[in-house]
Write a protein that holds these residues in place. Structure first.
Motif, PDB file in Angstrom:
ATOM      1  N   PHE A 152       1.384   7.733   2.835  1.00  0.00           N
ATOM      2  CA  PHE A 152       0.239   7.946   3.718  1.00  0.00           C
ATOM      3  C   PHE A 152       0.359   7.164   5.026  1.00  0.00           C
ATOM      4  O   PHE A 152      -0.555   7.187   5.843  1.00  0.00           O
ATOM      5  CB  PHE A 152      -1.048   7.534   2.990  1.00  0.00           C
ATOM      6  CG  PHE A 152      -1.187   8.149   1.630  1.00  0.00           C
ATOM      7  CD1 PHE A 152      -1.543   9.479   1.490  1.00  0.00           C
ATOM      8  CD2 PHE A 152      -0.932   7.409   0.485  1.00  0.00           C
ATOM      9  CE1 PHE A 152      -1.669  10.054   0.237  1.00  0.00           C
ATOM     10  CE2 PHE A 152      -1.041   7.979  -0.777  1.00  0.00           C
ATOM     11  CZ  PHE A 152      -1.407   9.307  -0.898  1.00  0.00           C
ATOM     12  N   SER A 153       1.465   6.481   5.213  1.00  0.00           N
ATOM     13  CA  SER A 153       1.671   5.712   6.432  1.00  0.00           C
ATOM     14  C   SER A 153       2.279   6.594   7.519  1.00  0.00           C
ATOM     15  O   SER A 153       3.090   7.482   7.243  1.00  0.00           O
ATOM     16  CB  SER A 153       2.584   4.514   6.159  1.00  0.00           C
ATOM     17  OG  SER A 153       2.911   3.845   7.361  1.00  0.00           O
ATOM     18  N   THR A 154       1.896   6.333   8.762  1.00  0.00           N
ATOM     19  CA  THR A 154       2.480   7.044   9.901  1.00  0.00           C
ATOM     20  C   THR A 154       3.475   6.162  10.650  1.00  0.00           C
ATOM     21  O   THR A 154       3.811   6.447  11.800  1.00  0.00           O
ATOM     22  CB  THR A 154       1.367   7.491  10.865  1.00  0.00           C
ATOM     23  OG1 THR A 154       0.602   6.342  11.270  1.00  0.00           O
ATOM     24  CG2 THR A 154       0.448   8.493  10.195  1.00  0.00           C
ATOM     25  N   PHE A 177      -9.364   3.782   9.963  1.00  0.00           N
ATOM     26  CA  PHE A 177      -8.204   3.470   9.141  1.00  0.00           C
ATOM     27  C   PHE A 177      -7.953   4.603   8.159  1.00  0.00           C
ATOM     28  O   PHE A 177      -8.890   5.275   7.722  1.00  0.00           O
ATOM     29  CB  PHE A 177      -8.459   2.155   8.392  1.00  0.00           C
ATOM     30  CG  PHE A 177      -7.231   1.581   7.747  1.00  0.00           C
ATOM     31  CD1 PHE A 177      -6.278   0.929   8.501  1.00  0.00           C
ATOM     32  CD2 PHE A 177      -7.034   1.705   6.382  1.00  0.00           C
ATOM     33  CE1 PHE A 177      -5.159   0.395   7.909  1.00  0.00           C
ATOM     34  CE2 PHE A 177      -5.922   1.175   5.777  1.00  0.00           C
ATOM     35  CZ  PHE A 177      -4.981   0.513   6.552  1.00  0.00           C
ATOM     36  N   CYS A 178      -6.686   4.827   7.811  1.00  0.00           N
ATOM     37  CA  CYS A 178      -6.324   5.905   6.890  1.00  0.00           C
ATOM     38  C   CYS A 178      -6.957   5.647   5.526  1.00  0.00           C
ATOM     39  O   CYS A 178      -6.639   4.652   4.866  1.00  0.00           O
ATOM     40  CB  CYS A 178      -4.805   5.993   6.782  1.00  0.00           C
ATOM     41  SG  CYS A 178      -4.225   7.259   5.641  1.00  0.00           S
ATOM     42  N   GLN A 209      -4.914  12.850  14.652  1.00  0.00           N
ATOM     43  CA  GLN A 209      -3.949  13.125  13.587  1.00  0.00           C
ATOM     44  C   GLN A 209      -3.686  14.619  13.498  1.00  0.00           C
ATOM     45  O   GLN A 209      -4.612  15.434  13.455  1.00  0.00           O
ATOM     46  CB  GLN A 209      -4.488  12.613  12.242  1.00  0.00           C
ATOM     47  CG  GLN A 209      -3.554  12.829  11.067  1.00  0.00           C
ATOM     48  CD  GLN A 209      -2.452  11.776  10.999  1.00  0.00           C
ATOM     49  OE1 GLN A 209      -2.583  10.714  11.563  1.00  0.00           O
ATOM     50  NE2 GLN A 209      -1.380  12.096  10.308  1.00  0.00           N
ATOM     51  N   LEU A 213      -4.554   5.528   2.361  1.00  0.00           N
ATOM     52  CA  LEU A 213      -3.776   4.293   2.369  1.00  0.00           C
ATOM     53  C   LEU A 213      -4.632   3.112   1.965  1.00  0.00           C
ATOM     54  O   LEU A 213      -4.195   2.240   1.198  1.00  0.00           O
ATOM     55  CB  LEU A 213      -3.185   4.072   3.764  1.00  0.00           C
ATOM     56  CG  LEU A 213      -2.307   2.820   3.955  1.00  0.00           C
ATOM     57  CD1 LEU A 213      -1.110   2.873   3.016  1.00  0.00           C
ATOM     58  CD2 LEU A 213      -1.854   2.707   5.400  1.00  0.00           C
ATOM     59  N   ALA A 269     -10.390   7.702  15.589  1.00  0.00           N
ATOM     60  CA  ALA A 269     -10.271   7.781  14.133  1.00  0.00           C
ATOM     61  C   ALA A 269     -10.148   6.400  13.524  1.00  0.00           C
ATOM     62  O   ALA A 269      -9.622   5.470  14.136  1.00  0.00           O
ATOM     63  CB  ALA A 269      -9.046   8.626  13.759  1.00  0.00           C
ATOM     64  N   THR A 279      -1.413  17.160  11.040  1.00  0.00           N
ATOM     65  CA  THR A 279      -0.683  17.127   9.772  1.00  0.00           C
ATOM     66  C   THR A 279       0.069  18.425   9.534  1.00  0.00           C
ATOM     67  O   THR A 279      -0.269  19.476  10.071  1.00  0.00           O
ATOM     68  CB  THR A 279      -1.660  16.879   8.599  1.00  0.00           C
ATOM     69  OG1 THR A 279      -2.640  17.912   8.588  1.00  0.00           O
ATOM     70  CG2 THR A 279      -2.348  15.533   8.747  1.00  0.00           C
ATOM     71  N   ASN A 284       0.628  11.115  14.373  1.00  0.00           N
ATOM     72  CA  ASN A 284      -0.568  10.448  14.867  1.00  0.00           C
ATOM     73  C   ASN A 284      -0.329  10.053  16.327  1.00  0.00           C
ATOM     74  O   ASN A 284       0.686   9.441  16.650  1.00  0.00           O
ATOM     75  CB  ASN A 284      -0.879   9.205  14.034  1.00  0.00           C
ATOM     76  CG  ASN A 284      -2.252   8.649  14.342  1.00  0.00           C
ATOM     77  OD1 ASN A 284      -3.257   9.167  13.885  1.00  0.00           O
ATOM     78  ND2 ASN A 284      -2.291   7.593  15.146  1.00  0.00           N
ATOM     79  N   ASN A 296      -7.592   8.591  18.919  1.00  0.00           N
ATOM     80  CA  ASN A 296      -6.656   8.447  17.809  1.00  0.00           C
ATOM     81  C   ASN A 296      -6.689   9.773  17.051  1.00  0.00           C
ATOM     82  O   ASN A 296      -7.593  10.017  16.260  1.00  0.00           O
ATOM     83  CB  ASN A 296      -7.065   7.287  16.907  1.00  0.00           C
ATOM     84  CG  ASN A 296      -6.007   6.968  15.873  1.00  0.00           C
ATOM     85  OD1 ASN A 296      -5.253   7.839  15.465  1.00  0.00           O
ATOM     86  ND2 ASN A 296      -5.951   5.717  15.438  1.00  0.00           N
TER      87      ASN A 296
END
Length: 319
Positions: free
Chosen positions: A72-74, A20-21, A129, A24, A18, A131, A109, A127
């Motif tokens: 939005f940060s993990t 970058f978010c 995620q 974010l 995955a 949720t 994540n 990678n």
């Protein structure tokens, strides 16, 4: 099959890590655009006011960007481990890999990177995620991961956060993220209000709004810390145990809350002790707020007077 680069069209395509978010990244770009726009008009501000406005606007944008970005940060609760572990179910093959766990306000994540990346004739670089937003079903995402055949370490950690897991991590961190997110959105609303009030002739209320912003940011930190303070159940991957700790998003939010309290406290203190210095820092005119000295004229200028053909009014104060 050259159109498909040698991959049959009716079979699952190769998995890719995955990126970058995206939310974010959007938040960061929006606030960077606002900062760049202000820097473009900064040379048009004359005198020492230019530096006052520079500090004021950049500090305010940093606070607003941080409050929104951490949603939005993990990086709220993180853990990493280098281990030798099984790679696939019902297989004795083992790989040397770096496993990462990142818990945010909206989900988990999990990363798996081989050391080296190429092992067992495969590229080990995942990678994933999972949720737990209000409109997302964590269990369905976990079942989808099982169907895709993700590696054992990813499925093992994801299973620990399912609602049916005996560890109870899902309810623990879902509740922590829910309360932290709600209080942070309240802090963002008061941040917007503080910017409006600090641009009015009543900066005291802007300082109070900043104090409330800092208080709610700290409430978010304390809510996440108090609910997630219960120790994780043992997470063993091969011969190593994964240990977690508070991440960058947690500490940055804590620092932002303290910064808002300091700034709000400074504005309130200066309002009562050094109002003139506060007006200078906020680049407000002193003519409309000064009481004048004995025998000195107080000039009142209003655009309405000019439209009516009335010149500026001069009042002489007598003590």
């Amino acid at each position: 099959m050259t159109l498909w680069n040698g991959v049959l069209p009716f079979y699952p395509q190769p998995r890719h890590a995955a990126g970058f978010c995206v939310p974010l990244l959007i938040v960061i770009l929006v606030f960077l655009a606002l900062a760049a726009s202000f820097l473009l008009i900064l040379p048009g501000i004359r005198g020492h006011s230019r530096w006052f406005w520079l500090v004021r606007v950049l500090l305010s944008l940093f606070i607003g960007a941080e409050i929104v970005a951490v949603h939005f940060s993990t990086e709220w609760f993180v853990g990493t481990v280098y281990t030798t572990t099984s790679y696939k179910a019902f297989s004795a093959e083992r790989v040397r890999a770096h496993v990462g766990l990142q818990v945010g306000l909206e989900g988990v994540n999990i990363t798996l990177t081989g050391t080296p990346v190429q092992q067992l004739n495969e590229t080990i670089d995942y990678n994933e995620q999972f949720t737990w937003r209000l409109d997302e079903d964590y269990t369905a995402e976990y079942v989808s991961a099982l169907e895709k055949g993700l590696p054992d370490p990813v499925l093992y950690l994801a299973e620990k956060f399912t609602p049916s897991s005996p560890c109870g991590l899902y309810h623990q961190y879902h509740l922590a993220g829910h309360y932290a997110s709600a209080t942070l959105w309240v802090a963002f609303c008061f941040w917007l209000l503080s910017n409006v009030l600090l641009s009015t002739p009543a900066p005291l209320y802007g300082g109070l709004a900043l104090l409330i912003t800092g208080a709610f940011a700290l409430f978010a930190v304390f809510a996440f810390a108090s609910i997630s303070s219960v120790q994780l159940c043992p997470l063993r991957l091969g011969s190593s145990a994964l240990t977690a700790h508070y991440g960058a998003a947690f500490w940055v939010t804590l620092a932002t809350g303290i910064l808002c309290l300091l700034l709000g406290g400074a504005v309130v203190s200066l309002h009562y002790t050094r109002p003139r210095a506060l007006r200078i820092f906020l680049d407000q005119s002193e003519d409309s707020s000064s009481h004048g000295t004995e025998g000195s004229p107080l000039i009142l200028t209003n655009p309405l007077f000019k439209q009516l053909g009335v010149s500026d009014l001069k009042l002489t104060t007598k003590l």
